[in-house]
Design a protein around this motif. Structure first.
Motif: not given
Length: 239
Positions: A30, A33, A90, A93, A119, A182-183
């Motif tokens: 993470t 990222l 992602e 997530s 990202c 998008d997360w």
């Protein structure tokens, strides 16, 4: 000869899932990222483990092809092996529960990541999905398949004026332009070689600046005006 099921029944993702099931390794991935390489010590602190434990985790991630090593003199730095790994993290997530926010500092960090962040190597968060929608609604890009996009004639001119070399991006060894969900926003933002080049240029021009929160970006006043003029992108005011 044992029968192989991969070609008929898909990939064997169980070993990868097992690697990601460890909280320390998940924390390291993470943090990476952000897109920038980090030393083992930095990753150990981010994961809350000892240097020896971090080394063991990184060795397993290296063997699995999820991270790579960048050597600079005597120093070794780790980064994600590629955008595919970032996309997988992602995606996980998006289907995972949020980390509980404890304290004012974490609350501020969460707001920054929600507003604008990288990202892997492209813009995400509110800023990312707003820019993507503006490019699409403004006729600068158009769908070119299920999740890929082509630059229109109008977009060719606009991106060239923005300082991008589109022929070089098309020749890159990665997909040119596509989207990923998008997360935090559950809406698409721009990915691929084009998305990475746009993000690099936004930071180079000083339209976005990196903050003290890893991965988080902050739009500048110049950036707000520039995004509106170049792409018709109007970012919401931060509360």
């Amino acid at each position: 000869m044992p029968e192989t099921y991969g070609s008929s029944y898909g990939s064997d993702f169980a070993p990868v899932a097992a690697l990601l099931a460890d909280r320390a390794r998940a924390a390291m991935l993470t943090v990476l990222l952000d897109g920038r390489p980090l030393a083992a010590g930095e990753l150990a602190r981010a994961a809350g483990v000892t240097a020896q434990t971090a080394s063991s985790h990184l060795s397993r991630l290296l063997d699995a092809g999820m991270v790579t090593v960048v050597a600079q003199g005597r120093h070794r730095y780790y980064r994600l092996a590629g955008p595919e790994v970032a996309q997988a993290v992602e995606a996980l997530s998006r289907i995972s529960g949020p980390v509980p926010v404890k304290g004012l500092r974490q609350s501020r960090e969460a707001r920054r990541l929600h507003s604008a962040r990288t990202c892997y190597d492209h813009l995400a968060g509110v800023a990312g999905v707003t820019l993507f929608a503006s490019l699409l609604d403004g006729g600068l890009i158009e769908p070119d398949g299920e999740d890929s996009y082509a630059v229109t004639a109008k977009g060719e001119e606009r991106f060239a004026g923005f300082g991008l070399d589109l022929p070089a991006l098309r020749a890159a060894k990665r997909r040119f332009a596509w989207h990923c969900l998008d997360w935090t926003q559950r809406r698409p933002h721009l990915n691929g070689a084009l998305g990475a080049a746009v993000t690099d240029r936004l930071i180079e021009l000083g339209w976005f600046e990196r903050t003290g929160t890893r991965r988080a970006l902050a739009v500048t006043a110049t950036g707000r005006d520039g995004l509106a003029a170049a792409f018709g992108c109007l970012l919401p005011e931060e509360g």
